[in-house]
Scaffold this active site. Sequence first.
Site, PDB file in Angstrom:
ATOM      1  N   ASP A  37     -32.677 -83.023  52.628  1.00  0.00           N
ATOM      2  CA  ASP A  37     -33.810 -83.005  51.694  1.00  0.00           C
ATOM      3  C   ASP A  37     -34.797 -84.147  51.973  1.00  0.00           C
ATOM      4  O   ASP A  37     -35.806 -83.932  52.640  1.00  0.00           O
ATOM      5  CB  ASP A  37     -33.302 -83.045  50.247  1.00  0.00           C
ATOM      6  CG  ASP A  37     -34.259 -82.428  49.243  1.00  0.00           C
ATOM      7  OD1 ASP A  37     -35.293 -81.891  49.664  1.00  0.00           O
ATOM      8  OD2 ASP A  37     -33.963 -82.467  48.037  1.00  0.00           O
ATOM      9  N   HIS A  94     -37.786 -82.501  54.079  1.00  0.00           N
ATOM     10  CA  HIS A  94     -39.215 -82.770  53.884  1.00  0.00           C
ATOM     11  C   HIS A  94     -39.581 -83.935  54.797  1.00  0.00           C
ATOM     12  O   HIS A  94     -39.017 -85.038  54.645  1.00  0.00           O
ATOM     13  CB  HIS A  94     -39.499 -83.137  52.434  1.00  0.00           C
ATOM     14  CG  HIS A  94     -39.078 -82.067  51.467  1.00  0.00           C
ATOM     15  ND1 HIS A  94     -39.946 -81.130  50.973  1.00  0.00           N
ATOM     16  CD2 HIS A  94     -37.867 -81.778  50.923  1.00  0.00           C
ATOM     17  CE1 HIS A  94     -39.296 -80.307  50.162  1.00  0.00           C
ATOM     18  NE2 HIS A  94     -38.029 -80.677  50.113  1.00  0.00           N
ATOM     19  N   GLU A 116     -32.984 -75.695  41.491  1.00  0.00           N
ATOM     20  CA  GLU A 116     -32.583 -77.096  41.701  1.00  0.00           C
ATOM     21  C   GLU A 116     -32.420 -77.700  40.295  1.00  0.00           C
ATOM     22  O   GLU A 116     -31.307 -77.991  39.865  1.00  0.00           O
ATOM     23  CB  GLU A 116     -33.660 -77.840  42.499  1.00  0.00           C
ATOM     24  CG  GLU A 116     -33.374 -79.319  42.715  1.00  0.00           C
ATOM     25  CD  GLU A 116     -34.514 -80.063  43.419  1.00  0.00           C
ATOM     26  OE1 GLU A 116     -35.657 -79.558  43.446  1.00  0.00           O
ATOM     27  OE2 GLU A 116     -34.257 -81.190  43.937  1.00  0.00           O
ATOM     28  N   HIS A 140     -38.110 -73.438  46.971  1.00  0.00           N
ATOM     29  CA  HIS A 140     -37.177 -74.199  46.141  1.00  0.00           C
ATOM     30  C   HIS A 140     -36.998 -73.432  44.828  1.00  0.00           C
ATOM     31  O   HIS A 140     -37.998 -73.064  44.184  1.00  0.00           O
ATOM     32  CB  HIS A 140     -37.747 -75.583  45.814  1.00  0.00           C
ATOM     33  CG  HIS A 140     -37.690 -76.573  46.939  1.00  0.00           C
ATOM     34  ND1 HIS A 140     -38.185 -76.317  48.180  1.00  0.00           N
ATOM     35  CD2 HIS A 140     -37.168 -77.837  46.981  1.00  0.00           C
ATOM     36  CE1 HIS A 140     -37.997 -77.386  48.949  1.00  0.00           C
ATOM     37  NE2 HIS A 140     -37.376 -78.333  48.255  1.00  0.00           N
ATOM     38  N   HIS A 185     -33.427 -77.777  55.457  1.00  0.00           N
ATOM     39  CA  HIS A 185     -34.099 -78.259  54.237  1.00  0.00           C
ATOM     40  C   HIS A 185     -34.343 -79.754  54.385  1.00  0.00           C
ATOM     41  O   HIS A 185     -33.499 -80.577  54.049  1.00  0.00           O
ATOM     42  CB  HIS A 185     -33.226 -77.942  53.016  1.00  0.00           C
ATOM     43  CG  HIS A 185     -33.880 -78.258  51.705  1.00  0.00           C
ATOM     44  ND1 HIS A 185     -33.575 -77.590  50.545  1.00  0.00           N
ATOM     45  CD2 HIS A 185     -34.826 -79.161  51.356  1.00  0.00           C
ATOM     46  CE1 HIS A 185     -34.293 -78.073  49.543  1.00  0.00           C
ATOM     47  NE2 HIS A 185     -35.053 -79.047  50.013  1.00  0.00           N
TER      48      HIS A 185
END
EC number: 3.5.4.2
Length: 315
Positions: free
Chosen positions: A275, A16, A197, A194, A14
């Site tokens: 992340d 980005h 969250e 996702h 995970h």
Amino acid sequence: MYDWLNALPKAELHLHLEGSLEPELLFALAERNKIALPWADVETLRGAYAFNNLQEFLDLYYQGADVLRTEQDFYDLTWAYLQRCKAQNVIHTEPFFDPQTHTDRGIPFEVVLNGINQALKDGRKQLGISSGLILSFLRHLSEEEAQKTLDQALPFREAFIAVGLDSSEMGHPPSKFQRVFDRARNEGFVAVAHAGEEGPPEYIWEALDLLQIKRIDHGVRAIEDERLMQRIIDEQIPLTVCPLSNTKLCVFDHMSQHNILDMLERGVKVTVNSDDPAYFGGYVTENFHALHTHLGMTEDQARRLAQNSLDARLV
Ligand SMILES: Nc1ncnc2[nH]cnc12
Ligand SMILES: [Zn+2]
């Protein structure tokens, strides 16, 4: 403990790529592309990294991504991340990229993809890091725009291992993208999303049942729904949890309140990920280390978390 955690072989599931853009590289790319920035210097920009929720972060994250213009920029971004992987013994990575963040600014899809892919290729050859790229749709945009993005991606289908779903969660449930994901799966893509969250457990149910995802990104709010917990334990559906992200975005008030180790001990297949490391204060090792410092994570627990990350790979 930091060095021991750093040396542990692990996978990152995970991440980005746009969230690995460190302020130093952001300023260097702005200069190279002759873009005026609203921040005086690197320190001022870093000082702006204080968020009350996901949306406040996303506003800055999309603004920062504007410096990415050329194939070389996307190469440099990805290569810098892979160097961090090498330094932290991340032996496999499955990063996300958000094509719409760039195509909406007039950057051609191929420019983004070619830069990223060349770096991933060089990472395999020169650094020995295996990888698989995940194309993520922006959920605050329309279904139609996601369908167009999928159209753009199909000629390059061998460049991706999966499709994902990210950006502003509240008010944009997985059901909004059911038809896009149906088509992507029919075209042979694995799906992840996702969910849970900031959004409620219902969004996790939708991601599982409607989008038929193989892995839940975040998913920390699953703990509010016992039937959902039983399902993800019984089916061993992996959760890609991001502890520093969750505290930076106020999903938990403090790391000492994070539920990842409770989930681990209940038999959930949880993994540790960064992340958007440039914005949240650290890469994978820093995330593991925070669990040790604030939750008393043991070496045995760290080994199980790292093993989960290797087991939960899509490729
Ligand atoms: N933590 C996150 N949640 C949703 N979308 C994102 N895009 C980048 N980071 C994200
Ligand atoms: Zn994310």
